[in-house]
Design an enzyme around this catalytic site. Sequence first.
Site, PDB file in Angstrom:
ATOM      1  N   LYS A 254       0.831  -1.210   0.000  1.00 24.56           N
ATOM      2  CA  LYS A 254       0.000   0.000   0.000  1.00 24.56           C
ATOM      3  C   LYS A 254       0.869   1.265   0.000  1.00 24.56           C
ATOM      4  CE  LYS A 254      -3.270   2.951   0.654  1.00 24.56           C
ATOM      5  NZ  LYS A 254      -4.077   3.435  -0.451  1.00 24.56           N
TER       6      LYS A 254
ATOM      7  N   LYS B  87       0.950  11.833   5.089  1.00 26.18           N
ATOM      8  CA  LYS B  87       1.188  10.739   6.058  1.00 26.18           C
ATOM      9  C   LYS B  87       1.800   9.528   5.350  1.00 26.18           C
ATOM     10  CE  LYS B  87      -2.417   8.115   6.704  1.00 26.18           C
ATOM     11  NZ  LYS B  87      -2.605   6.703   6.444  1.00 26.18           N
TER      12      LYS B  87
HETATM   13  P1  NAD Z   1     -11.293   9.175   8.257  1.00 28.52           P
HETATM   14  O1  NAD Z   1     -10.474  10.194   8.971  1.00 28.52           O
HETATM   15  O2  NAD Z   1     -12.388   9.634   7.374  1.00 28.52           O
HETATM   16  O3  NAD Z   1     -11.946   8.173   9.332  1.00 28.52           O
HETATM   17  C1  NAD Z   1     -11.250   7.626  10.417  1.00 28.52           C
HETATM   18  C2  NAD Z   1     -12.255   7.362  11.536  1.00 28.52           C
HETATM   19  O4  NAD Z   1     -11.571   6.731  12.627  1.00 28.52           O
HETATM   20  C3  NAD Z   1     -12.896   8.624  12.091  1.00 28.52           C
HETATM   21  O5  NAD Z   1     -14.297   8.491  12.046  1.00 28.52           O
HETATM   22  C4  NAD Z   1     -12.360   8.721  13.526  1.00 28.52           C
HETATM   23  O6  NAD Z   1     -13.269   9.301  14.420  1.00 28.52           O
HETATM   24  C5  NAD Z   1     -12.114   7.256  13.838  1.00 28.52           C
HETATM   25  N1  NAD Z   1     -11.151   7.015  14.925  1.00 28.52           N
HETATM   26  C6  NAD Z   1      -9.907   7.540  15.081  1.00 28.52           C
HETATM   27  N2  NAD Z   1      -9.312   7.023  16.166  1.00 28.52           N
HETATM   28  C7  NAD Z   1     -10.184   6.127  16.708  1.00 28.52           C
HETATM   29  C8  NAD Z   1     -10.154   5.264  17.834  1.00 28.52           C
HETATM   30  N3  NAD Z   1      -9.085   5.192  18.649  1.00 28.52           N
HETATM   31  N4  NAD Z   1     -11.232   4.488  18.075  1.00 28.52           N
HETATM   32  C9  NAD Z   1     -12.321   4.546  17.277  1.00 28.52           C
HETATM   33  N5  NAD Z   1     -12.419   5.343  16.195  1.00 28.52           N
HETATM   34  C10 NAD Z   1     -11.360   6.125  15.915  1.00 28.52           C
HETATM   35  O7  NAD Z   1     -10.246   8.266   7.472  1.00 28.52           O
HETATM   36  P2  NAD Z   1     -10.523   7.374   6.158  1.00 28.52           P
HETATM   37  O8  NAD Z   1     -10.468   8.244   4.954  1.00 28.52           O
HETATM   38  O9  NAD Z   1     -11.710   6.510   6.401  1.00 28.52           O
HETATM   39  O10 NAD Z   1      -9.183   6.507   6.119  1.00 28.52           O
HETATM   40  C11 NAD Z   1      -8.944   5.427   7.002  1.00 28.52           C
HETATM   41  C12 NAD Z   1      -7.655   4.746   6.582  1.00 28.52           C
HETATM   42  O11 NAD Z   1      -7.772   4.271   5.239  1.00 28.52           O
HETATM   43  C13 NAD Z   1      -6.420   5.683   6.601  1.00 28.52           C
HETATM   44  O12 NAD Z   1      -5.313   4.959   7.059  1.00 28.52           O
HETATM   45  C14 NAD Z   1      -6.266   6.076   5.138  1.00 28.52           C
HETATM   46  O13 NAD Z   1      -4.911   6.397   4.820  1.00 28.52           O
HETATM   47  C15 NAD Z   1      -6.724   4.812   4.439  1.00 28.52           C
HETATM   48  N6  NAD Z   1      -7.268   4.996   3.091  1.00 28.52           N
HETATM   49  C16 NAD Z   1      -8.132   6.041   2.839  1.00 28.52           C
HETATM   50  C17 NAD Z   1      -8.636   6.204   1.543  1.00 28.52           C
HETATM   51  C18 NAD Z   1      -9.582   7.336   1.213  1.00 28.52           C
HETATM   52  O14 NAD Z   1      -9.870   7.548   0.011  1.00 28.52           O
HETATM   53  N7  NAD Z   1     -10.090   8.094   2.179  1.00 28.52           N
HETATM   54  C19 NAD Z   1      -8.273   5.307   0.531  1.00 28.52           C
HETATM   55  C20 NAD Z   1      -7.424   4.247   0.829  1.00 28.52           C
HETATM   56  C21 NAD Z   1      -6.920   4.096   2.119  1.00 28.52           C
END
Ligand code: NAD
Length: 300
Positions: free
Chosen positions: A171, A241
């Site tokens: 990734k 990040k």
């Molecule tokens: P986001 O910030 O939209 O959501 C993360 C969620 O985790 C939030 O709702 C937050 O409140 C929750 N959270 C944080 N700490 C927590 C804890 N200790 N306990 C419970 N909940 C907690 O992030 P996202 O866009 O959904 O991305 C998540 C992961 O996927 C990241 O690592 C990102 O790099 C990866 N990713 C994102 C995308 C994208 O298009 N957004 C694509 C591929 C991979």
Amino acid sequence: MERIGFIGLGAMGKPMATNLIKKGFPLVVFDLFSEKMEPLRALGAEGANSCKEVAEGCPIIITMLPSSPDVREAVLGKNGFIEGLQKGSTLIDMSTIDPIMTREIAVILKEKEVEMLDAPVARGVAAAIAGTLVIYVGGKKDVFEKCRPILQVMGTDIYHVGDIGAGEVCKIVNNLMVATTTAALAEAMVLGVKAGVHPDILFEALSSGSGNSFVLQNHYKNHVLKGKFEEGVFPVDYMLKDLGLALSTGSALRVPMHFAALAAQHYILAGASGEGKKYHPAVIRPFEKLAGVEVRSEKK
Ligand code: NAD
């Protein structure tokens, strides 16, 4: 069907959890922001009050959290997964985090007789909604096979790429390729427009040339040219990040990372210019401002 715990209901976690519940998996959900659990509760999921509570009730737990410290906190912190886990359960971490952290957590869980897979995803929010994610899985093959039917609800292109941490490596390399291309295209496209070629003509001409790429046809065609840098879709800060993860991995292994470092500076500049929460092709905006041009289409 086994009860699944899902922790982290953000841009990605919410649609992924939604697909699981729609396929009939009994789901227990938790997010630090309780309002994020409401749409899942409305579909029949049970809401929990902590990661510990999720772990107590589920043999399989999925985490989809922003970064390495968040996963560490959710798994090993106060009221974390580790306080409620059951022997024989499995943690599938689908967040993009440092593979070193993944392996550290896996070792601690192993002592508690809990298996772990790292299964980060590629393709973004639209694919999370459609259930067509790419999933890179690291961990034991038999654990992967046991979890495959769950992963197949969320993704269509699922690769078992090696031992624990190998999914994160794939990734990170994927996003390094996307970020360096997106940043390099920002410079190239701004130059083309500043030097006098209309953005639509430039895009069309380049689409037939050997410089064509997935990033040009997706990120540039659908976002930069349309001026669509919406928030809530993989932002500049998250790409930064991931570039940080590539740089620290390279540093630990003594692999020079010139292009990662340069791309990271582009993304830092975009963040410092107020674009941090915007969709990451917004990395072009500081360069547009400096050059006094915009790479925007006139086509609607
Ligand atoms: P986001 O910030 O939209 O959501 C993360 C969620 O985790 C939030 O709702 C937050 O409140 C929750 N959270 C944080 N700490 C927590 C804890 N200790 N306990 C419970 N909940 C907690 O992030 P996202 O866009 O959904 O991305 C998540 C992961 O996927 C990241 O690592 C990102 O790099 C990866 N990713 C994102 C995308 C994208 O298009 N957004 C694509 C591929 C991979």
